[in-house]
Design a protein around this motif. Sequence first.
Motif, PDB file in Angstrom:
ATOM      1  N   ARG A  72     -37.986   3.348  -2.332  1.00  0.00           N
ATOM      2  CA  ARG A  72     -37.369   3.870  -1.220  1.00  0.00           C
ATOM      3  C   ARG A  72     -37.662   5.077  -0.668  1.00  0.00           C
ATOM      4  NH1 ARG A  72     -30.969   3.045  -1.616  1.00  0.00           N
ATOM      5  NH2 ARG A  72     -31.092   4.828  -2.916  1.00  0.00           N
ATOM      6  N   TRP A  73     -37.972   6.100  -1.894  1.00  0.00           N
ATOM      7  CA  TRP A  73     -38.190   7.561  -1.617  1.00  0.00           C
ATOM      8  C   TRP A  73     -39.573   7.518  -0.517  1.00  0.00           C
ATOM      9  CZ3 TRP A  73     -43.024   9.728  -2.370  1.00  0.00           C
ATOM     10  CH2 TRP A  73     -43.860   8.774  -3.314  1.00  0.00           C
ATOM     11  N   MET A  74     -40.567   6.425  -0.611  1.00  0.00           N
ATOM     12  CA  MET A  74     -41.634   6.517   0.152  1.00  0.00           C
ATOM     13  C   MET A  74     -41.242   6.337   1.710  1.00  0.00           C
ATOM     14  SD  MET A  74     -44.792   4.242  -1.733  1.00  0.00           S
ATOM     15  CE  MET A  74     -44.813   4.401  -3.442  1.00  0.00           C
ATOM     16  N   ASP A  76     -38.168   6.964   2.768  1.00  0.00           N
ATOM     17  CA  ASP A  76     -37.647   8.370   3.146  1.00  0.00           C
ATOM     18  C   ASP A  76     -38.773   9.170   3.792  1.00  0.00           C
ATOM     19  OD1 ASP A  76     -35.104   6.962   2.454  1.00  0.00           O
ATOM     20  OD2 ASP A  76     -35.213   8.019   0.402  1.00  0.00           O
ATOM     21  N   ALA A  77     -39.781   9.228   2.965  1.00  0.00           N
ATOM     22  CA  ALA A  77     -40.737  10.423   3.389  1.00  0.00           C
ATOM     23  C   ALA A  77     -41.492   9.910   4.781  1.00  0.00           C
ATOM     24  CB  ALA A  77     -41.838  10.416   2.318  1.00  0.00           C
ATOM     25  N   ALA A  78     -41.677   8.783   4.755  1.00  0.00           N
ATOM     26  CA  ALA A  78     -42.202   8.166   6.141  1.00  0.00           C
ATOM     27  C   ALA A  78     -41.502   8.337   7.480  1.00  0.00           C
ATOM     28  CB  ALA A  78     -42.692   6.820   5.966  1.00  0.00           C
ATOM     29  N   VAL A  79     -40.009   8.221   7.104  1.00  0.00           N
ATOM     30  CA  VAL A  79     -39.132   8.322   8.239  1.00  0.00           C
ATOM     31  C   VAL A  79     -39.000   9.980   8.237  1.00  0.00           C
ATOM     32  CG1 VAL A  79     -36.546   8.262   8.659  1.00  0.00           C
ATOM     33  CG2 VAL A  79     -37.664   6.417   7.878  1.00  0.00           C
ATOM     34  N   ALA A  80     -39.064  10.598   7.478  1.00  0.00           N
ATOM     35  CA  ALA A  80     -39.164  12.228   7.502  1.00  0.00           C
ATOM     36  C   ALA A  80     -40.189  12.522   8.387  1.00  0.00           C
ATOM     37  CB  ALA A  80     -38.981  12.898   6.153  1.00  0.00           C
ATOM     38  N   LEU A  81     -41.355  12.144   8.061  1.00  0.00           N
ATOM     39  CA  LEU A  81     -42.556  12.442   8.925  1.00  0.00           C
ATOM     40  C   LEU A  81     -42.365  12.054  10.327  1.00  0.00           C
ATOM     41  CD1 LEU A  81     -45.394  11.433   6.457  1.00  0.00           C
ATOM     42  CD2 LEU A  81     -44.514  13.962   7.275  1.00  0.00           C
ATOM     43  N   ALA A  82     -41.932  10.908  10.448  1.00  0.00           N
ATOM     44  CA  ALA A  82     -41.437  10.415  12.007  1.00  0.00           C
ATOM     45  C   ALA A  82     -40.662  11.299  12.797  1.00  0.00           C
ATOM     46  CB  ALA A  82     -40.960   8.833  12.042  1.00  0.00           C
ATOM     47  N   PHE A  83     -39.669  11.739  12.087  1.00  0.00           N
ATOM     48  CA  PHE A  83     -38.639  12.543  12.597  1.00  0.00           C
ATOM     49  C   PHE A  83     -39.181  14.121  13.106  1.00  0.00           C
ATOM     50  CE2 PHE A  83     -34.928   9.801  11.131  1.00  0.00           C
ATOM     51  CZ  PHE A  83     -34.919   9.312  12.483  1.00  0.00           C
ATOM     52  N   ALA A  84     -40.089  14.492  12.177  1.00  0.00           N
ATOM     53  CA  ALA A  84     -40.687  15.526  12.239  1.00  0.00           C
ATOM     54  C   ALA A  84     -41.781  15.668  13.386  1.00  0.00           C
ATOM     55  CB  ALA A  84     -41.862  16.039  10.917  1.00  0.00           C
ATOM     56  N   TYR A  85     -42.397  14.380  13.500  1.00  0.00           N
ATOM     57  CA  TYR A  85     -43.070  14.297  14.698  1.00  0.00           C
ATOM     58  C   TYR A  85     -42.259  14.483  16.059  1.00  0.00           C
ATOM     59  CZ  TYR A  85     -46.027  11.695  18.076  1.00  0.00           C
ATOM     60  OH  TYR A  85     -46.648  11.136  19.138  1.00  0.00           O
ATOM     61  N   GLY A  86     -41.203  13.882  15.925  1.00  0.00           N
ATOM     62  CA  GLY A  86     -40.362  13.796  17.288  1.00  0.00           C
ATOM     63  C   GLY A  86     -39.596  15.276  17.083  1.00  0.00           C
ATOM     64  N   LEU A  87     -39.721  16.241  16.289  1.00  0.00           N
ATOM     65  CA  LEU A  87     -38.910  17.311  16.362  1.00  0.00           C
ATOM     66  C   LEU A  87     -40.111  18.269  17.166  1.00  0.00           C
ATOM     67  CD1 LEU A  87     -37.212  19.828  15.675  1.00  0.00           C
ATOM     68  CD2 LEU A  87     -38.261  19.889  13.626  1.00  0.00           C
ATOM     69  N   TYR A  88     -41.452  17.963  16.594  1.00  0.00           N
ATOM     70  CA  TYR A  88     -42.725  18.707  17.067  1.00  0.00           C
ATOM     71  C   TYR A  88     -42.757  18.288  18.702  1.00  0.00           C
ATOM     72  CZ  TYR A  88     -47.496  19.219  18.798  1.00  0.00           C
ATOM     73  OH  TYR A  88     -48.424  19.506  19.722  1.00  0.00           O
ATOM     74  N   LEU A  89     -42.853  17.301  19.168  1.00  0.00           N
ATOM     75  CA  LEU A  89     -42.697  16.881  20.499  1.00  0.00           C
ATOM     76  C   LEU A  89     -41.471  17.552  21.349  1.00  0.00           C
ATOM     77  CD1 LEU A  89     -43.815  13.120  20.048  1.00  0.00           C
ATOM     78  CD2 LEU A  89     -45.126  14.932  20.915  1.00  0.00           C
ATOM     79  N   ALA A  90     -40.643  17.483  20.824  1.00  0.00           N
ATOM     80  CA  ALA A  90     -39.320  18.015  21.405  1.00  0.00           C
ATOM     81  C   ALA A  90     -39.255  19.304  21.728  1.00  0.00           C
ATOM     82  CB  ALA A  90     -38.027  17.652  20.678  1.00  0.00           C
ATOM     83  N   ILE A  91     -39.822  19.983  20.748  1.00  0.00           N
ATOM     84  CA  ILE A  91     -39.848  21.740  20.778  1.00  0.00           C
ATOM     85  C   ILE A  91     -41.288  22.055  21.937  1.00  0.00           C
ATOM     86  CG2 ILE A  91     -40.821  23.672  19.486  1.00  0.00           C
ATOM     87  CD1 ILE A  91     -39.358  22.653  17.193  1.00  0.00           C
ATOM     88  N   LEU A 165     -34.573  11.798   0.572  1.00  0.00           N
ATOM     89  CA  LEU A 165     -36.003  11.950  -0.177  1.00  0.00           C
ATOM     90  C   LEU A 165     -35.890  12.436  -1.427  1.00  0.00           C
ATOM     91  CD1 LEU A 165     -39.033  11.198  -0.401  1.00  0.00           C
ATOM     92  CD2 LEU A 165     -39.219  13.414   0.892  1.00  0.00           C
ATOM     93  N   LEU A 166     -35.162  13.431  -1.301  1.00  0.00           N
ATOM     94  CA  LEU A 166     -35.099  14.394  -2.617  1.00  0.00           C
ATOM     95  C   LEU A 166     -34.071  13.610  -3.791  1.00  0.00           C
ATOM     96  CD1 LEU A 166     -34.752  18.017  -1.331  1.00  0.00           C
ATOM     97  CD2 LEU A 166     -36.905  16.848  -2.590  1.00  0.00           C
TER      98      LEU A 166
END
Length: 172
Positions: A72-74, A76-91, A165-166
């Motif tokens: 499950r942690w993997m 969680d990490a992949a979802v975190a990366l997807a949301f980080a990508y979304g954050l980058y695009l939104a900024i 993830l943590l």
Amino acid sequence: MSAFLRVFRDHWLFWALLASALMLAIAHAFETFGGYAPCTLCLRQREAYWIAGTIALAGILVTRLPTQRRLRWMFDAAVALAFAYGLYLAIYHSGAEWKWWPGPTTCSGGGGQVSLDALSALADGTAKIKPPACDQAAWRMFGLSMAGWNALISLKLLVWSVIALLHDRRPA
């Protein structure tokens, strides 16, 4: 920790899927009912939610198997990366709206092909559609555009993903 927060953290992939679906539904409602045509960056920001939702759904299905729960942690990490990508695009989109940096050249409403029907509608004055531009906010609430609100939501979802993830990465 309260029982609600524990359930929220322990079932993060479900909540990430729900949040992604809700954000896509809201974007679609702004487009369909509000009449706000999405620009190029708006559409790219939706990609992050499609990716996060797909990863979350896959994670839910895979980790339902008792032998795969430890993975499950993997997810969680992949979802975190997807949301980080979304954050980058939104900024990036918000910065283009505030003229802090230039937006993409394809997002100015120009550069595409125009049909003869569209030209005649423009000539007749019957054209009602103005092409969206990435550097102009179509809607604001409390000073933030949709891209600004999306940045805040993406940041919140990223933080929750990292918390999950943590937690899931800790040895049992």
